[in-house]
Write a protein that holds these residues in place. Structure first.
Motif, PDB file in Angstrom:
ATOM      1  N   ALA A  22     -11.959   2.099  15.971  1.00 42.77           N
ATOM      2  CA  ALA A  22     -13.317   2.476  15.586  1.00 42.77           C
ATOM      3  C   ALA A  22     -13.484   2.535  14.076  1.00 42.77           C
ATOM      4  N   GLY A  23     -12.380   2.610  13.358  1.00 40.27           N
ATOM      5  CA  GLY A  23     -12.425   2.680  11.906  1.00 40.27           C
ATOM      6  C   GLY A  23     -11.036   2.895  11.349  1.00 40.27           C
ATOM      7  N   ILE A  24     -10.879   2.680  10.052  1.00 42.61           N
ATOM      8  CA  ILE A  24      -9.589   2.851   9.386  1.00 42.61           C
ATOM      9  C   ILE A  24      -9.781   3.664   8.107  1.00 42.61           C
ATOM     10  N   VAL A  25      -8.888   4.619   7.915  1.00 45.59           N
ATOM     11  CA  VAL A  25      -8.765   5.312   6.633  1.00 45.59           C
ATOM     12  C   VAL A  25      -7.370   5.005   6.102  1.00 45.59           C
ATOM     13  N   GLY A  26      -7.301   4.265   5.011  1.00 46.08           N
ATOM     14  CA  GLY A  26      -6.022   3.944   4.398  1.00 46.08           C
ATOM     15  C   GLY A  26      -5.741   4.897   3.243  1.00 46.08           C
ATOM     16  N   ILE A  27      -4.518   5.415   3.190  1.00 47.54           N
ATOM     17  CA  ILE A  27      -4.102   6.333   2.129  1.00 47.54           C
ATOM     18  C   ILE A  27      -2.989   5.662   1.339  1.00 47.54           C
ATOM     19  N   ALA A  28      -3.272   5.266   0.102  1.00 53.96           N
ATOM     20  CA  ALA A  28      -2.280   4.530  -0.697  1.00 53.96           C
ATOM     21  C   ALA A  28      -1.729   3.362   0.122  1.00 53.96           C
ATOM     22  N   ALA A  29      -2.623   2.658   0.788  1.00 50.08           N
ATOM     23  CA  ALA A  29      -2.232   1.610   1.739  1.00 50.08           C
ATOM     24  C   ALA A  29      -1.439   0.499   1.051  1.00 50.08           C
ATOM     25  N   ALA A  30      -0.441  -0.008   1.778  1.00 44.56           N
ATOM     26  CA  ALA A  30       0.476  -0.988   1.194  1.00 44.56           C
ATOM     27  C   ALA A  30       0.609  -2.234   2.065  1.00 44.56           C
ATOM     28  N   PRO A  31      -0.494  -2.937   2.360  1.00 42.41           N
ATOM     29  CA  PRO A  31      -0.360  -4.161   3.142  1.00 42.41           C
ATOM     30  C   PRO A  31       0.480  -5.202   2.398  1.00 42.41           C
ATOM     31  N   ASP A  32       1.331  -5.906   3.141  1.00 40.26           N
ATOM     32  CA  ASP A  32       2.157  -6.996   2.603  1.00 40.26           C
ATOM     33  C   ASP A  32       3.154  -6.528   1.551  1.00 40.26           C
ATOM     34  N   PHE A  33       3.560  -5.251   1.586  1.00 38.83           N
ATOM     35  CA  PHE A  33       4.423  -4.737   0.513  1.00 38.83           C
ATOM     36  C   PHE A  33       5.819  -5.358   0.516  1.00 38.83           C
ATOM     37  N   THR A  34       6.298  -5.838   1.661  1.00 39.75           N
ATOM     38  CA  THR A  34       7.626  -6.446   1.669  1.00 39.75           C
ATOM     39  C   THR A  34       7.681  -7.673   0.763  1.00 39.75           C
ATOM     40  N   PRO A  89     -11.755   3.866  21.682  1.00 41.10           N
ATOM     41  CA  PRO A  89     -11.562   3.527  20.270  1.00 41.10           C
ATOM     42  C   PRO A  89     -10.986   4.699  19.466  1.00 41.10           C
ATOM     43  N   GLN A  90     -10.168   4.363  18.482  1.00 40.58           N
ATOM     44  CA  GLN A  90      -9.499   5.362  17.654  1.00 40.58           C
ATOM     45  C   GLN A  90      -9.785   5.138  16.171  1.00 40.58           C
ATOM     46  N   ILE A  91      -9.788   6.228  15.415  1.00 45.90           N
ATOM     47  CA  ILE A  91      -9.779   6.151  13.955  1.00 45.90           C
ATOM     48  C   ILE A  91      -8.311   6.108  13.531  1.00 45.90           C
ATOM     49  N   LEU A  92      -7.902   5.039  12.879  1.00 45.54           N
ATOM     50  CA  LEU A  92      -6.516   4.901  12.425  1.00 45.54           C
ATOM     51  C   LEU A  92      -6.418   5.395  10.987  1.00 45.54           C
ATOM     52  N   VAL A  93      -5.544   6.351  10.753  1.00 42.56           N
ATOM     53  CA  VAL A  93      -5.308   6.875   9.406  1.00 42.56           C
ATOM     54  C   VAL A  93      -3.902   6.445   9.008  1.00 42.56           C
ATOM     55  N   GLY A  94      -3.817   5.468   8.122  1.00 39.09           N
ATOM     56  CA  GLY A  94      -2.536   4.882   7.776  1.00 39.09           C
ATOM     57  C   GLY A  94      -2.112   5.199   6.359  1.00 39.09           C
ATOM     58  N   SER A  95      -0.927   5.789   6.211  1.00 30.74           N
ATOM     59  CA  SER A  95      -0.403   6.154   4.899  1.00 30.74           C
ATOM     60  C   SER A  95       0.608   5.120   4.429  1.00 30.74           C
ATOM     61  N   SER A  96       0.389   4.542   3.259  1.00 29.03           N
ATOM     62  CA  SER A  96       1.305   3.571   2.656  1.00 29.03           C
ATOM     63  C   SER A  96       1.557   2.410   3.631  1.00 29.03           C
ATOM     64  N   MET A  97       2.776   2.248   4.141  1.00 31.04           N
ATOM     65  CA  MET A  97       3.027   1.199   5.116  1.00 31.04           C
ATOM     66  C   MET A  97       2.134   1.348   6.334  1.00 31.04           C
ATOM     67  N   GLY A  98       1.757   2.594   6.654  1.00 33.81           N
ATOM     68  CA  GLY A  98       0.866   2.830   7.783  1.00 33.81           C
ATOM     69  C   GLY A  98      -0.490   2.172   7.606  1.00 33.81           C
ATOM     70  N   GLY A  99      -0.902   1.945   6.354  1.00 34.70           N
ATOM     71  CA  GLY A  99      -2.130   1.196   6.113  1.00 34.70           C
ATOM     72  C   GLY A  99      -1.991  -0.235   6.582  1.00 34.70           C
ATOM     73  N   TRP A 100      -0.830  -0.840   6.332  1.00 32.76           N
ATOM     74  CA  TRP A 100      -0.538  -2.190   6.833  1.00 32.76           C
ATOM     75  C   TRP A 100      -0.511  -2.174   8.352  1.00 32.76           C
TER      76      TRP A 100
END
Length: 252
Positions: free
Chosen positions: A124-136, A99-110
């Protein structure tokens, strides 16, 4: 001289990456994967800072460039959310263990949310930074003028001004339409692990209400949103970087 490794999942794509192996106190803890934003690359401030943070703690760490980003192969006009998320699925499956901790920035949050949907046992977990799901759909297409929408239909692409680059960037009709195949806030979203979304109140690219939208939509027993007063979309000041590390520690 090449300062990165290259992963070729299908003999055609060449995905550039940096990987740090776990050692000492970090062995046995979830690895950390940084997923970058739209038109950014793995040499950005947050990615490099987090790699050093992970190395100092003996934590396994992976950062990479999607197709048509940074040092990876591919043409920008061919890029899409589906293609870039496939890059993430493939390299996480091949280059990490457990398992990994995913750290997603902007589009990386999506991308992190799509990875959790595709590879639930590897997150194992997610850290979103200014996450932009569905931004398109909710960021780009929703803000297009009627003239821009007509141009997109007629010409198959439009050029948009960028706050981060002197040259305009191209958005294709395919990019918008394919993004609709990967929306995460319009269908059930199960996140059975800790999630932390960090967002600045001065973010003019992705409103911090997007973090709240995701919080309310997701089926997640441990989802917290942290707002940072006056932080912008880059979220790269020293206090913001330290907060990213604290959140990774908190959910590890």
């Amino acid at each position: 001289m090449q300062d990165h490794s290259v992963f070729e999942p299908d003999g055609q794509r060449k995905i550039a990456y940096h990987r740090t192996m776990a050692e000492g106190e970090g062995v046995g803890k979830p690895g950390i994967v940084f997923l970058g934003g739209y038109s950014s690359d793995m040499t950005g401030t947050k990615a490099v800072w987090l790699e050093e943070w992970a190395r100092a703690r003996g934590r396994a760490f992976l950062r990479f460039d999607y197709q048509a980003h940074g040092a990876s192969s591919g043409d920008w006009a061919d890029g899409s959310i589906g293609a870039w998320s496939q890059d993430a699925f493939d390299i996480i499956a091949a280059m990490t263990e457990g398992p990994q901790i995913l750290v997603g920035s902007s589009m990386g949050g999506w991308m992190s949310l799509l990875t959790a949907r595709k590879l639930p046992d590897r997150v194992a977990g997610i850290v979103g930074i200014a996450a932009a799901p569905d931004f398109t759909e909710d960021g780009m297409y929703a803000d297009f003028t009627e003239d821009q929408r007509e141009m997109l239909e007629r010409d198959g692409q439009i050029a948009l001004e960028s706050d981060y680059d002197p040259e305009p960037y191209i958005v294709t009709k395919h990019f918008i339409e394919e993004g609709r195949n990967n929306l995460v806030l319009r269908s059930p979203l199960s996140l059975p692990f800790p999630v932390r979304f960090l967002h600045g109140t001065a973010d003019t690219d992705v409103p911090y209400t997007r973090a709240m939208d995701t919080l309310h939509h997701a089926d997640c027993p441990d989802f917290r949103v942290v707002l940072v007063k006056d932080a912008d979309h880059r979220f790269s000041s020293e206090p913001c970087l330290q907060l990213i590390g604290e959140m990774v520690d908190q959910i590890s």
